[in-house]
Design an enzyme around this catalytic site. Structure first.
Site, PDB file in Angstrom:
ATOM      1  CG  ASN A 147      56.896  90.756  13.655  1.00 28.32           C
ATOM      2  OD1 ASN A 147      57.460  89.941  14.385  1.00 28.32           O
ATOM      3  ND2 ASN A 147      56.627  90.501  12.386  1.00 28.32           N
ATOM      4  CD  GLN A 314      50.331  82.245   6.377  1.00 28.38           C
ATOM      5  OE1 GLN A 314      49.744  82.219   7.448  1.00 28.38           O
ATOM      6  NE2 GLN A 314      51.350  83.050   6.172  1.00 28.38           N
TER       7      GLN A 314
END
Length: 400
Positions: A147, A314
């Protein structure tokens, strides 16, 4: 047979999509540097489907269960009573994504007596205590390059959004206004600006390539200098330190891994070295910058804008100050989990699992830790040590 514990982000609020905006994905033959895309023996998903959430299961269930393995998929990853904590004790393999990371701290690794492989479905293994993995002989791998271009596109989008004041201007439209002066009062052209990337690996160099047509002056810092022909092609200037580069730049983009050498790199002192009114974009890792120093710099005007999709921990708590600070362009960690990227990192995850279970070598570029040492990409990009400290605060997302 093995137990695979897979931690993925939650399904869409309204359930899995019944259809998608597009019918297919563009076909890529290889990555820009010539390396091949993931090469599993097969895939059990349709490229372009939502794979990174719990119900998507990275398309792994059929493959794993047909080979006698057990797959447990959950989004419940934080706190001592989480499903991840309960299932970890006898897991052989842990799969996690950077976007919703299952933090493998030293304490958790000590409880996971069977753990042999920590696999990142994506790029960036800083949610694993790499030193603890080295000490335990656990293999750490990630799907390198899957990615990188996705993230570089997101960086360019965020730079343009900040400099052109796009998001506040869009808000005026949604509010029914036509407030051109309010929009223009913070809007500039990127043409002629100086932009620098902290690290010029796969993501950083892709950002530079995408910004060159905007007629910006390009700069980079990296401990590994680009080949001379690449520097000439891009017209890019190398700096031997971050400090030397940032004082010249109107825009700084952070594209380096998180490890002990980069943790808290952009603290108040570093931000003070930047040009007044510069923009800072961070799609690398939230812990590379000091949370409160960013807020203070935006409030004082030292920074004209900050955008990124990485936070620490996160998910970030609902009262995280980056959600409400001025002149921000924050998103949840989405830059590397486009539907296009998911097809690649799901396939790469299966490739790594096939190699692991069949006793074949995992690609060198996928390796972060192996045999008690940093290996492959890990030896090039990381330093030994631990950057997971403080990750237990992720549990606050449920309450704050």
């Amino acid at each position: 047979m093995a137990k695979i514990l897979c931690v993925l982000y939650d399904d869409p609020i309204d359930g899995m999509p019944r259809s998608y905006p597009r019918d297919d994905l563009p076909k890529l033959d290889r990555y820009p540097d010539g390396t091949t895309l993931p090469t599993p023996s097969a895939i059990d998903f349709r490229p372009g489907d939502l794979l990174g959430c719990v119900s998507g299961e990275l398309g792994l269930r059929k493959y794993l269960e047909s080979n006698g393995h057990t797959l447990v998929v959950t989004s419940d990853k934080d706190g001592p009573d989480s499903q991840f904590e309960r299932e970890l004790v006898d897991a052989d393999v842990v799969i996690s994504q950077p976007f919703w990371p299952a933090y493998l701290t030293a304490e958790r690794i000590a409880k996971a007596k069977n753990l042999k492989l920590a696999l990142t479905a994506g790029i960036g293994s800083d949610h694993v205590d790499l030193q603890a993995a080295i000490d335990r002989g656990i293999t750490v791998a990630e799907v390198t390059y899957c990615n990188s271009i996705s993230v570089s596109e997101h960086v360019v989008m965020m730079i343009l959004s900040l400099v052109r004041n796009y998001l506040p201007s869009h808000d005026w439209v949604r509010k029914g206004g036509w407030n051109i002066a309010d929009c223009a009062a913070r809007s500039y052209d990127v043409e002629g600006m100086h932009v620098g990337t902290v690290a010029a690996g796969r993501i950083g160099s892709a950002v530079l390539r995408r910004l060159k047509p905007f007629d910006m002056h390009l700069h980079y810092f990296d401990r590994y200098r680009l080949p001379e022909d690449v520097e000439r092609e891009l017209g890019v200037t190398w700096h031997d330190s971050v400090e030397d580069m940032i004082g010249m730049c109107d825009v700084v983009t952070i594209n380096c891994p998180l490890h002990p050498e980069t943790e808290n790199l952009f603290d108040a002192s570093m931000i003070a070295r930047m040009k007044r009114g510069a923009y800072l974009v961070n799609t690398a890792r939230g812990k590379i910058v000091d949370r409160d120093a960013v807020v203070a710099a935006l409030e004082s005007g030292q920074l004209a804008g900050y955008a990124g999709d990485v936070w620490f921990p996160q998910p970030a708590s609902r009262d995280h100050p980056w959600r409400t600070m001025p002149h921000e362009g924050m998103t949840p960690h989405i830059s590397g989990t486009s539907l296009s990227a998911q097809a690649r990192y799901a396939a790469g995850t299966r490739e790594i699992l096939e190699c692991f279970f069949e006793g074949r070598p995992i690609r060198d570029e996928y390796l972060i830790v192996q045999g008690g040492h940093l290996a492959g990409t890990g030896a090039h990009s990381y330093s030994a040590g631990d950057a997971t400290g403080g990750s237990e605060e992720a549990a606050l997302f449920k309450t704050h």
